[in-house]
Structures are given as C-alpha cells and as structure tokens.
Design an enzyme around this catalytic site. Structure first.
Site, PDB file in Angstrom:
ATOM      1  N   ARG A 175       1.237  -1.952   6.291  1.00  0.00           N
ATOM      2  CA  ARG A 175       1.505  -3.007   5.372  1.00  0.00           C
ATOM      3  C   ARG A 175       2.930  -3.678   5.423  1.00  0.00           C
ATOM      4  NH1 ARG A 175      -1.575   0.895   2.526  1.00  0.00           N
ATOM      5  NH2 ARG A 175       0.083   2.203   2.218  1.00  0.00           N
ATOM      6  N   GLU A 228       3.132  14.930   4.400  1.00  0.00           N
ATOM      7  CA  GLU A 228       3.058  16.126   3.274  1.00  0.00           C
ATOM      8  C   GLU A 228       2.212  17.278   3.942  1.00  0.00           C
ATOM      9  OE1 GLU A 228       1.318  14.571   0.023  1.00  0.00           O
ATOM     10  OE2 GLU A 228       1.442  16.433  -1.287  1.00  0.00           O
TER      11      GLU A 228
HETATM   12  P1  AMP Z   1       7.294   8.060   2.503  1.00  0.00           P
HETATM   13  O1  AMP Z   1       7.402   8.499   3.913  1.00  0.00           O
HETATM   14  O2  AMP Z   1       7.031   9.305   1.607  1.00  0.00           O
HETATM   15  O3  AMP Z   1       8.466   7.418   1.832  1.00  0.00           O
HETATM   16  O4  AMP Z   1       5.958   7.254   2.156  1.00  0.00           O
HETATM   17  C1  AMP Z   1       5.986   5.958   2.401  1.00  0.00           C
HETATM   18  C2  AMP Z   1       4.519   5.473   3.271  1.00  0.00           C
HETATM   19  O5  AMP Z   1       3.380   6.033   2.674  1.00  0.00           O
HETATM   20  C3  AMP Z   1       4.488   3.960   2.960  1.00  0.00           C
HETATM   21  O6  AMP Z   1       4.062   3.547   4.343  1.00  0.00           O
HETATM   22  C4  AMP Z   1       3.608   3.706   1.856  1.00  0.00           C
HETATM   23  O7  AMP Z   1       2.749   2.677   2.172  1.00  0.00           O
HETATM   24  C5  AMP Z   1       2.593   4.943   1.717  1.00  0.00           C
HETATM   25  N1  AMP Z   1       2.682   5.648   0.454  1.00  0.00           N
HETATM   26  C6  AMP Z   1       3.412   6.896  -0.130  1.00  0.00           C
HETATM   27  N2  AMP Z   1       3.153   7.104  -1.138  1.00  0.00           N
HETATM   28  C7  AMP Z   1       2.294   5.889  -1.719  1.00  0.00           C
HETATM   29  C8  AMP Z   1       1.801   5.457  -3.097  1.00  0.00           C
HETATM   30  N3  AMP Z   1       2.050   6.161  -4.353  1.00  0.00           N
HETATM   31  N4  AMP Z   1       1.029   4.247  -3.070  1.00  0.00           N
HETATM   32  C9  AMP Z   1       0.835   3.592  -2.034  1.00  0.00           C
HETATM   33  N5  AMP Z   1       1.335   3.865  -0.772  1.00  0.00           N
HETATM   34  C10 AMP Z   1       2.198   4.970  -0.766  1.00  0.00           C
END
Ligand code: AMP
Length: 182
Positions: A65, A102
């Site tokens: 995205r 995760e």
């Molecule tokens: P993080 O590494 O935890 O900051 O996760 C970010 C990535 O995971 C991004 O590329 C987001 O597109 C996706 N992502 C994580 N949580 C969500 C959510 N609740 N809704 C949509 N996309 C998410």
C-alpha cells in the site's frame, strides 16, 4: 478549522473491517479512501505539505500500500520513487533487513543502488502500528546512505507506539488520522 475538517473527512473515508485478518484486529481499510477522488487528493496534499518547495530526492514506499501513496507523493514533490519490497522480488543486487512480525520474522529488500549517499528521502506507508515495519525500512535506507527527512502515514494507531519508536530513531513522523486500539 479547515485543517480539522479535512482530517475528519479523511477519517470517514476509511473503512474498518473487524476481525480481519484474524479475531481481535480492527483492519483499517484505506481502499475506500483511495477510491474517493477528493479524499485521495487531500491525503496526498496533506502528506506533502511540509515539504512543498524543499528538496526531496526520493520517496521510498513500503510494499504494497506504500507504493500507491508513495508514488503519488513522489510525483507531487517531483522526486524519484524507491520500492521497498518483500524478499526475492527485486531483480538486481539488493540489501536486506530482517524484522519481527507478531509471529516470526520477515525480511524486506531494496536495490543497493536505489539511493545515492546523502539522498534526502521521505518514507511512506499507509499505516503505522507497532512501527516494526517502518523501523526496518529506516535502517535499510540508512544502511545505503539515505538521509531520512521524515516518515509519513495516512493512519496512526497511537496506542501501539510506532510513531514514538520512529521519533526515538531521530525520524520526524507525520500522520493524518488516528484510531484508538489495535
Ligand atoms: P507495524 O509494523 O506494526 O507498524 O505494522 C504496519 C504494517 O502492517 C503496515 O504496512 C500496515 O499496512 C499493516 N497493518 C498493521 N495493523 C493494521 C491494521 N489494524 N489495519 C490495517 N493495516 C495494518
């Protein structure tokens, strides 16, 4: 006031899918924002606003995205675009970084010649949650000589602390809309 109205409007264009991709996750679906002409333009305009008129060499987008938003941001700033991809997708010589998800770890890559040392770069993705993905991208870009001016996201999930994590690395963070929780 106009600014606040713009933020409210953007938030309303994002669709929330409960329990996707698994129970307990509120998936913030930006395809509805992207499909709305006014919202897509407004999101890109708001993201680039601090850098209008300043020198940005390239915008780096995180698969997938981040490619959509980052491409539009790069065009608006007359900057180049650098894709950061899942491992194995880029055809030329790459540098790679591992990062925690995760469950388990994943790896992302960039072409080793995608950046010239000292390039002023803005990092773009749709959403920041824990910040693990963006932190890995910052490390990857810095390892090939980029100067990270800022990281930009349409959506922040502040309860997960990702924006603070990036700021602790010395990266200014810009987000347009915040949602509580996960
Ligand atoms: P993080 O590494 O935890 O900051 O996760 C970010 C990535 O995971 C991004 O590329 C987001 O597109 C996706 N992502 C994580 N949580 C969500 C959510 N609740 N809704 C949509 N996309 C998410």
């Amino acid at each position: 006031m106009d600014h606040d109205n713009a933020l409210i409007d953007l938030k309303q264009t994002i669709r929330t899918i409960p329990d996707y991709p698994k129970p307990g996750i509120m998936f913030r679906d930006i395809t509805t924002l992207l499909g709305n002409p006014r919202a897509f333009r407004r999101a890109v305009d708001e993201l680039v606003q601090p850098w209008a008129g300043s020198k940005v060499d390239r915008v780096a987008g995180i698969e997938a995205r981040g490619f959509i938003i980052g491409g539009a941001v790069a065009h608006q700033l007359s900057a180049g675009f650098v894709p950061i991809r899942k491992k194995g997708k880029l055809p030329h010589t790459t540098v790679r970084v591992a990062y925690s998800l995760e469950y388990g770890i994943d790896e992302m890559e960039v072409h080793s010649d995608a950046v010239v040392a000292g390039d002023r770069i803005i990092l773009v993705d749709d959403l920041i949650a824990t910040g693990g993905t963006a932190e890995a991208a910052v490390k990857l870009l810095r390892s090939i000589g980029a100067e990270i001016l800022a990281a930009c996201f349409i959506v922040d999930l502040p309860d997960l602390g990702g924006a603070e994590r990036l700021r602790a690395l010395g990266v200014p963070v810009r987000t347009l809309v915040a949602f509580e929780g996960h």
